[in-house]
Motif scaffolding. Structure first.
Motif, PDB file in Angstrom:
ATOM      1  N   ARG A  36      11.751   4.964   4.224  1.00 20.97           N
ATOM      2  CA  ARG A  36      10.995   5.483   5.351  1.00 20.97           C
ATOM      3  C   ARG A  36       9.565   5.791   4.925  1.00 20.97           C
ATOM      4  O   ARG A  36       9.332   6.450   3.924  1.00 20.97           O
ATOM      5  N   THR A  37       8.613   5.338   5.725  1.00 21.41           N
ATOM      6  CA  THR A  37       7.203   5.599   5.475  1.00 21.41           C
ATOM      7  C   THR A  37       6.817   6.929   6.110  1.00 21.41           C
ATOM      8  O   THR A  37       7.157   7.170   7.273  1.00 21.41           O
ATOM      9  N   PRO A  38       6.103   7.793   5.393  1.00 18.88           N
ATOM     10  CA  PRO A  38       5.657   9.059   5.991  1.00 18.88           C
ATOM     11  C   PRO A  38       4.803   8.819   7.240  1.00 18.88           C
ATOM     12  O   PRO A  38       4.055   7.842   7.313  1.00 18.88           O
ATOM     13  N   THR A  39       4.912   9.693   8.201  1.00 21.20           N
ATOM     14  CA  THR A  39       4.217   9.556   9.477  1.00 21.20           C
ATOM     15  C   THR A  39       2.725   9.332   9.308  1.00 21.20           C
ATOM     16  O   THR A  39       2.135   8.510  10.010  1.00 21.20           O
ATOM     17  N   ALA A  90       0.836  -1.205   0.000  1.00 18.49           N
ATOM     18  CA  ALA A  90       0.000   0.000   0.000  1.00 18.49           C
ATOM     19  C   ALA A  90       0.867   1.249   0.000  1.00 18.49           C
ATOM     20  O   ALA A  90       0.587   2.218  -0.712  1.00 18.49           O
ATOM     21  N   GLU A  91       1.940   1.224   0.788  1.00 19.70           N
ATOM     22  CA  GLU A  91       2.853   2.368   0.830  1.00 19.70           C
ATOM     23  C   GLU A  91       3.546   2.562  -0.511  1.00 19.70           C
ATOM     24  O   GLU A  91       3.669   3.680  -1.011  1.00 19.70           O
ATOM     25  N   ARG A 108       1.880   5.587   8.727  1.00 21.36           N
ATOM     26  CA  ARG A 108       2.454   4.555   9.600  1.00 21.36           C
ATOM     27  C   ARG A 108       1.382   3.949  10.493  1.00 21.36           C
ATOM     28  O   ARG A 108       0.344   4.530  10.733  1.00 21.36           O
ATOM     29  N   ASP A 109       1.684   2.775  11.023  1.00 17.48           N
ATOM     30  CA  ASP A 109       0.874   2.118  12.063  1.00 17.48           C
ATOM     31  C   ASP A 109      -0.504   1.656  11.597  1.00 17.48           C
ATOM     32  O   ASP A 109      -1.421   1.548  12.404  1.00 17.48           O
ATOM     33  N   PHE A 110      -0.666   1.380  10.335  1.00 19.36           N
ATOM     34  CA  PHE A 110      -1.894   0.777   9.836  1.00 19.36           C
ATOM     35  C   PHE A 110      -1.630  -0.701   9.621  1.00 19.36           C
ATOM     36  O   PHE A 110      -0.509  -1.107   9.337  1.00 19.36           O
ATOM     37  N   ILE A 111      -2.670  -1.516   9.752  1.00 20.94           N
ATOM     38  CA  ILE A 111      -2.531  -2.924   9.402  1.00 20.94           C
ATOM     39  C   ILE A 111      -3.581  -3.264   8.358  1.00 20.94           C
ATOM     40  O   ILE A 111      -4.613  -2.602   8.255  1.00 20.94           O
TER      41      ILE A 111
END
Length: 94
Positions: free
Chosen positions: A69-72, A8-9, A75-78
């Motif tokens: 690096r993933t943008p803030t 997705a990223e 982040r933190d999705f599943i």
């Protein structure tokens, strides 16, 4: 191994580089990746076409590499596949 959230990223980053219709297509695919019922790595390992996954068209023919690096904000999705796996694991523990 890439997870659906990793893909997705990657798709979201590609959408930022594309214009108009392709940008919208990549954004749609990025959002859909969170809802795929199985991991993209499993599909690829079975030599199945990625076009089996919702919102993936024939222009995506291989899995790209992960960004550094993933943008803030992203982040933190599943993904749904990750959530199902976590729920199944927690039910076995009880």
């Amino acid at each position: 191994m890439l997870s659906n959230t990793d893909v997705a990223e990657l798709l979201a980053e590609q959408a930022e580089r594309e214009t108009e219709i392709l940008s919208r297509a990549f954004r749609r695919a990025a959002r859909s990746a969170f809802l795929w019922p199985e991991e993209v790595a499993e599909v690829a390992a079975q030599n199945r076409s990625l076009t089996e996954l919702r919102a993936i068209g024939p222009f995506i023919d291989k899995l790209p590499r992960m960004p550094k690096r993933t943008p803030t904000i992203r982040r933190d999705f599943i993904s749904m596949a990750e959530a199902k796996r976590a729920l199944a694991k927690s039910l076995r523990i009880r």
